[in-house]
Write an enzyme that holds these catalytic residues in place. Structure first.
Site, PDB file in Angstrom:
ATOM      1  N   CYS A 204       0.814  -1.215   0.000  1.00 46.65           N
ATOM      2  CA  CYS A 204       0.000   0.000   0.000  1.00 46.65           C
ATOM      3  C   CYS A 204       0.849   1.267   0.000  1.00 46.65           C
ATOM      4  CB  CYS A 204      -0.967  -0.005   1.183  1.00 46.65           C
ATOM      5  SG  CYS A 204      -0.164  -0.132   2.802  1.00 46.65           S
ATOM      6  N   HIS A 246      -1.763   1.227   6.790  1.00 46.89           N
ATOM      7  CA  HIS A 246      -2.202   1.496   5.421  1.00 46.89           C
ATOM      8  C   HIS A 246      -1.788   2.902   5.006  1.00 46.89           C
ATOM      9  CE1 HIS A 246      -4.325   0.626   1.820  1.00 46.89           C
ATOM     10  NE2 HIS A 246      -5.342   1.444   2.026  1.00 46.89           N
ATOM     11  N   ASP A 261      -7.803   5.818  -3.075  1.00 54.28           N
ATOM     12  CA  ASP A 261      -7.030   4.683  -2.580  1.00 54.28           C
ATOM     13  C   ASP A 261      -6.831   3.714  -3.744  1.00 54.28           C
ATOM     14  OD1 ASP A 261      -5.920   2.445  -1.421  1.00 54.28           O
ATOM     15  OD2 ASP A 261      -7.206   2.480   0.347  1.00 54.28           O
TER      16      ASP A 261
END
Length: 640
Positions: A204, A246, A261
């Site tokens: 991520c 994250h 995202d």
């Protein structure tokens, strides 16, 4: 001014424009100006850049020209200058103490109201249809050399900051794979953009870093936002502490910050196999902040872009609606808590949706122990856990696709089991008629409620059937003599013009599922399940026999008045009364043959003796010119 270089020189005009602007009071007002992500596209310079119509701007501000901004535009000789956007440059950037430009921090102007106002899934008005050609183009761009060239290729079809962000988003979501192994390492490694392009895999942090880098090359203001997430491995109701797990991005478009995202936009990880699958998810592109907070909690509350911002405790305890909840058109769910407790052995969940939607549920991995009824805009689920303890409840919705997707998960805690509520294993969903049964051709039901109580073990259910639709029904229970062969023999179906009637006789007390199927007569294929009723009988004296067995020549418009029992007494004279359509002759065949006569009311009547018989048949002659009789009903005779 004209410049030349060798034989390949390109003539250009240098247009100098002096733009005077009164400087604001020296109270830091300059640093409060809003940044615009599209102000400075950082592309390749030189003469090739000129040929491509790529412009570079520089701002010069000297002490001797205090308050004056000098903008230099380089463009092809015959090109028209585009200056309007450049004049506002100083207003769209803010400077630090060293004079470097940077995007401003989120403020009141960026905040959206919480909770969600149901207006849109996006943080700005979007018509996704406008991106169809752009998305196709971006998804097909390949890496040729480095990141700069990749971004340059992507921007060939992008003509606004929004489109620049879109092509970068689409490319990453369709080309970069989530590195599950790297994500599971204790020390999250840093991925360089060059390594990501080479392996096309990252975690991520790598997704967010690559997205930020590509946006900066494209001249779009973008930052990486670290925080907690309810992603892969999340357990309902868990708390968050320690290192952030994250990272995602915020981009500055049209005077406001917006959230994306690309990690979760690219696909998902199968929890059972820990393997990543590309599965594009539009939800995480410019997501409305009031929805983004459902599974993203930033390190800095300002990056929630919410008013008021949520606390970490609220984030942990709030109901988690998966992205598919909103993708499938859901609006709300009640109760708004992820942990449910039963009351007298029962828990109830309701969901509101924008449009009629099909649902299903699973309790501990099985579609059992619940009654799910469809509503025009949502559903209602009554769940009855079979044991005391903690249970996992999942709810799925179909939406406009052919696939059911998980939209909600609950932790269900039960401290009491109502033993009187034992639902049949074969009770499928949905229960009761609804908009879906109307859509499938069943309308105006005699029993609109999903549960039917009968004191004597018998009931009659009727409904109108649209032309060209055939109906089939079967009865299912967990106890007694009902088998796959006999499950339809406790139902006798009658058809009067457009209305179908199902006469039901239960073999014993208990709970049964009356399942309804339909099929278009002229189309091949099997019958399709539509809905079922829950039949309940507490009378322990109930012991009804099966109806007679009907054969293919038993017409849907035929009607049986007597005998309704499929088992006849031995050594008795039994009366028969039927309404048969398109029949020349009718008879009853046992040890002997007894003809039936047609009365004035249109019924075929007669009687026969069951003496010496094990089976009795009703037979018809459809054509008076033929001598071939067809079997339409079969009765069994009790042993003597």
């Amino acid at each position: 001014m004209e410049l030349k270089k060798d034989s390949n020189a390109v003539s250009i005009d240098m247009l100098l424009i002096v733009h005077s602007e009164k400087r604001r009071a020296a109270q830091g007002t300059h640093s409060d100006r809003q940044a615009d992500p599209g102000a400075l596209p950082q592309r390749r310079g030189g003469l090739q850049g000129v040929r491509n119509g790529i412009r570079r701007w520089q701002k010069f501000e000297g002490n001797d020209v205090h308050g004056t901004q000098l903008t230099v535009e380089v463009h092809p000789r015959d090109a028209m200058p585009q200056l309007l956007k450049k004049f506002s440059l100083a207003k769209r950037l803010q400077s630090d103490k060293n004079g470097n430009t940077r995007p401003r921090q989120p403020g009141t102007k960026d905040a959206h109201a919480y909770p969600w106002d149901r207006s849109s899934l996006k943080s700005m008005p979007l018509d996704l249809r406008q991106f169809e050609k752009l998305d196709t183009y971006a998804s097909q761009v390949t890496v040729k050399s480095g990141l700069d060239e990749l971004v340059s290729d992507l921007l060939q079809e992008a003509h606004s900051d929004l489109e620049r962000v879109r092509v970068i988003w689409i490319w990453i979501c369709h080309h970069i794979e989530y590195d599950v192994e790297a994500a599971q390492e204790k020390d999250r490694q840093a991925f360089k953009p060059t390594d990501i392009l080479r392996t096309q895999k990252t975690n991520c942090d790598g997704y967010a870093g690559l997205f930020e880098k590509m946006c900066r090359i494209a001249g779009v203001h973008c930052v990486t936002v670290p925080g907690y997430s309810k992603g892969f491995g999340y357990q309902t109701g868990q708390s968050f502490s320690g290192e952030f797990d994250h990272a995602w991005n915020a981009v500055y478009l049209e005077g406001r910050w917006h959230l994306v995202d690309s990690t979760w936009g690219s696909g998902l990880v199968d929890s059972s196999t820990s393997k990543f699958t590309f599965l594009y998810n539009e939800f995480y592109f410019l997501t409305h902040p009031a929805l983004f907070i459902e599974d993203h909690f930033p390190d800095n509350k300002n990056w929630q872009l919410l008013k008021p911002p949520q606390s970490l405790r609220q984030f942990e305890s709030n109901m988690y609606h998966k992205s598919e909840f909103y993708n499938k058109g859901m609006l709300s769910a009640h109760p708004e808590t992820s942990v449910l407790r039963t009351v007298n052995g029962k828990a109830t969940i309701t969901i509101e949706s924008r449009a009629p939607t099909l649902f299903m549920f699973m309790l501990n991995g099985k579609q059992e122990h619940g009654l799910l009824s469809l509503r025009k805009n949502g559903m209602k689920l009554d769940i009855y856990p079979p044991a005391v303890g903690t249970h996992k409840l999942q709810i799925f919705a179909k939406g406009n696709s052919d696939i059911y997707s998980s939209v909600l998960e609950y932790t269900l805690k039960c401290n009491y089991v109502d033993l009187s509520v034992r639902l049949p294993t074969e009770l499928h969903q949905p229960v009761g008629p609804s908009w879906f049964s109307e859509q499938m051709g069943i309308v105006k039901p005699s029993h609109p409620d999903p549960i039917i109580h009968t004191s004597d073990g018998r009931c009659s259910v009727s409904f109108d059937v649209e032309e060209g639709i055939s109906v089939l029904a079967s009865l299912h229970g967990d106890e007694g003599p009902i088998t796959e062969e006999t499950q339809r023999r406790y139902i006798f179906q009658l058809q009067r013009e457009k209305r179908a009637e199902l006469k039901v006789q239960l073999p014993q007390a208990g709970k049964f599922a009356l399942k309804i199927f339909v099929k278009k007569r002229l189309e091949p294929g099997n019958y399709v399940f539509v809905f079922n009723y829950l039949l309940c009988c507490t009378n322990t004296k109930v012991n009804w026999p099966m109806f007679p067995e009907s054969f293919g020549n038993w017409g849907q418009d035929n009607e049986l008045l007597e005998p309704l029992s499929g088992v006849l007494p031995a050594n008795r004279n039994v009366s028969f009364k039927l309404k048969l359509h398109g029949v020349a002759k009718a008879l009853v065949k046992g040890q002997d043959t007894w003809p039936l006569t047609l009365n004035q009311e249109g019924y075929w009547e007669g009687s026969c003796s069951t003496a010496g018989c094990r089976e009795i048949y009703v037979m018809v002659l459809e054509n008076a010119n033929h001598n071939f009789y067809s079997y339409i009903l079969k009765y069994k005779v009790n042993a003597q």
